[in-house]
Design an enzyme around this catalytic site. Structure first.
Site, short mmCIF file in Angstrom:
data_model
loop_
_atom_site.label_atom_id
_atom_site.label_comp_id
_atom_site.label_asym_id
_atom_site.label_seq_id
_atom_site.Cartn_x
_atom_site.Cartn_y
_atom_site.Cartn_z
N ASP A 137 1.06 -11.36 4.31
CA ASP A 137 1.87 -10.51 5.20
C ASP A 137 3.33 -10.97 5.07
O ASP A 137 3.60 -12.09 4.62
CB ASP A 137 1.41 -10.67 6.66
CG ASP A 137 1.77 -9.46 7.53
OD1 ASP A 137 0.84 -8.71 7.89
OD2 ASP A 137 2.97 -9.26 7.82
N ASN A 162 -3.39 -2.98 2.41
CA ASN A 162 -3.40 -2.38 3.74
C ASN A 162 -2.05 -2.40 4.46
O ASN A 162 -1.86 -1.65 5.41
CB ASN A 162 -4.47 -3.14 4.56
CG ASN A 162 -4.33 -2.98 6.04
OD1 ASN A 162 -4.68 -1.92 6.58
ND2 ASN A 162 -3.78 -3.99 6.71
N TYR A 171 5.45 9.63 6.52
CA TYR A 171 4.16 8.94 6.69
C TYR A 171 3.03 9.77 6.06
O TYR A 171 2.21 9.24 5.30
CB TYR A 171 3.90 8.69 8.18
CG TYR A 171 2.71 7.81 8.44
CD1 TYR A 171 2.79 6.43 8.26
CD2 TYR A 171 1.48 8.34 8.84
CE1 TYR A 171 1.70 5.60 8.48
CE2 TYR A 171 0.38 7.53 9.07
CZ TYR A 171 0.49 6.16 8.89
OH TYR A 171 -0.60 5.35 9.11
P1 NAD Z 1 0.07 -3.28 12.31
O1 NAD Z 1 1.52 -2.99 12.53
O2 NAD Z 1 -0.72 -3.93 13.38
O3 NAD Z 1 -0.15 -4.07 10.95
C1 NAD Z 1 0.60 -3.79 9.79
C2 NAD Z 1 0.88 -5.09 9.09
O4 NAD Z 1 1.59 -4.81 7.86
C3 NAD Z 1 1.79 -6.02 9.92
O5 NAD Z 1 1.23 -7.31 10.02
C4 NAD Z 1 3.09 -6.03 9.13
O6 NAD Z 1 3.82 -7.24 9.25
C5 NAD Z 1 2.60 -5.79 7.71
N1 NAD Z 1 3.68 -5.32 6.86
C6 NAD Z 1 4.56 -4.33 7.10
N2 NAD Z 1 5.47 -4.25 6.11
C7 NAD Z 1 5.15 -5.20 5.20
C8 NAD Z 1 5.70 -5.62 3.96
N3 NAD Z 1 6.79 -5.02 3.46
N4 NAD Z 1 5.11 -6.63 3.31
C9 NAD Z 1 4.00 -7.24 3.81
N5 NAD Z 1 3.44 -6.90 4.98
C10 NAD Z 1 4.01 -5.89 5.67
O7 NAD Z 1 -0.57 -1.83 11.99
P2 NAD Z 1 -2.07 -1.37 11.67
O8 NAD Z 1 -2.31 -0.24 12.57
O9 NAD Z 1 -3.00 -2.51 11.60
O10 NAD Z 1 -1.82 -0.75 10.22
C11 NAD Z 1 -2.47 -1.22 9.06
C12 NAD Z 1 -2.57 -0.06 8.09
O11 NAD Z 1 -3.38 0.96 8.68
C13 NAD Z 1 -1.25 0.62 7.76
O12 NAD Z 1 -1.22 0.96 6.38
C14 NAD Z 1 -1.28 1.87 8.62
O13 NAD Z 1 -0.47 2.90 8.08
C15 NAD Z 1 -2.74 2.21 8.57
N6 NAD Z 1 -3.23 3.09 9.62
C16 NAD Z 1 -3.17 2.73 10.93
C17 NAD Z 1 -3.66 3.61 11.89
C18 NAD Z 1 -3.63 3.27 13.36
O14 NAD Z 1 -3.91 4.17 14.17
N7 NAD Z 1 -3.34 2.05 13.76
C19 NAD Z 1 -4.20 4.84 11.50
C20 NAD Z 1 -4.26 5.16 10.16
C21 NAD Z 1 -3.77 4.28 9.21
#
Ligand code: NAD
Length: 252
Positions: A37, A90, A156
């Site tokens: 991360d 992810n 997005y």
């Molecule tokens: P989150 O914000 O809790 O986790 C995302 C993580 O990605 C964070 O720890 C962040 O520090 C890391 N990150 C961001 N930019 C980065 C970079 N440049 N390099 C390395 N790490 C980086 O969000 P989440 O909800 O757990 O999201 C995880 C994935 O799931 C994402 O791709 C998001 O688009 C996708 N997603 C989430 C949802 C939802 O409802 N939460 C729905 C569909 C898809």
């Protein structure tokens, strides 16, 4: 016996939300885990959680949009654990809520870089390692926003549709090489990403719940279980697939 005994798993975005839940699930199933991360503190917390549960893991700090850092992350994985069996690409960001004409170019570029280009970059360095060891399984995080459109989220939605296309293409590149490549499409999941949107506008929660036919938000663990299954040998005939884990959201 876990379903991933003796395997090595890499998770990007492992400091939070879905990535953390997946890292914990990979470890529970017997994999040694590389948590990566851009945020170090959350990564250390994930490591503590894995180790307290009896698992084995390291943390690698990486900005997934930097090729040299992604290359180093894969190299470190192989130096530490000798191989790479499961890669969960992810890491992602939500972007802004704005209609096309009100969207900012720098936000478009950032969202496309972190959500889409990074997945290509990760696979670019993961695939050669998997080829050299005779196979592996990759899961890329798309979204229900990769399957259907949503208003005021063009960057997005475009990035996540792109992840699905990229996943299909990579799956076909390596279908005969023992590498399976799938995408996971979460619905609205209770993670810090969604939490930030709720903080900005608390009445959004009711709207999110209304989008979900099951009448509730999903939990990160519910995505993690599907990711573990897609990475396991139980999914040996599944490749190029985009799996919705969404409480029925796209079934409407
Ligand atoms: P989150 O914000 O809790 O986790 C995302 C993580 O990605 C964070 O720890 C962040 O520090 C890391 N990150 C961001 N930019 C980065 C970079 N440049 N390099 C390395 N790490 C980086 O969000 P989440 O909800 O757990 O999201 C995880 C994935 O799931 C994402 O791709 C998001 O688009 C996708 N997603 C989430 C949802 C939802 O409802 N939460 C729905 C569909 C898809």
């Amino acid at each position: 016996m876990g379903t991933l005994d003796a395997k090595v798993a890499l998770v990007t975005g492992g400091s939070s939300g879905i990535g953390r839940a997946a890292a914990l699930a990979f470890a529970r199933e017997g994999a040694r885990v590389v948590v990566s991360d851009i945020v170090e503190e959350g990564g250390r917390e994930t490591l503590d959680m894995i180790r307290k549960a009896g698992g084995e893991a390291i943390f690698v700090k990486v900005d997934v949009i930097r090729a040299e850092e992604v290359e180093a992350m894969v190299k470190r994985t192989v130096e530490t654990y000798g191989r790479l069996d499961c890669a969960f690409n992810n890491a992602g960001v939500g972007g802004e809520i704005a209609t096309i004409e009100n969207s900012r170019e720098e936000v478009w570029d950032r969202v496309l870089a972190i959500n889409l280009k990074s997945v290509w970059l990760c696979m670019k360095y993961e695939v050669p390692q998997m080829l050299s060891q005779g196979g592996g399984a990759i899961v890329n995080t798309a979204s229900v926003a990769g399957l259907i459109g949503f208003p005021a989220q063009a960057a997005y939605v475009a990035s996540k549709h792109g992840v699905i296309g990229l996943t299909k293409s990579a799956a076909l590149d390596h279908a005969r090489s023992g590498i399976r490549v799938n995408a996971i499409c979460p619905g609205v999941i209770r993670t810090p990403m969604i939490g930030r949107r709720l903080d900005a506008k608390p009445n959004r929660e009711a709207a999110y719940i209304a989008m979900e036919p099951v009448g509730r938000l999903g939990e990160p663990q519910e995505i993690a279980e599907a990711v573990v299954w897609l990475c396991s040998d139980a999914a040996s005939f599944v490749t190029g697939h985009s799996m919705a884990v969404d409480g029925g959201l796209v079934a409407r």
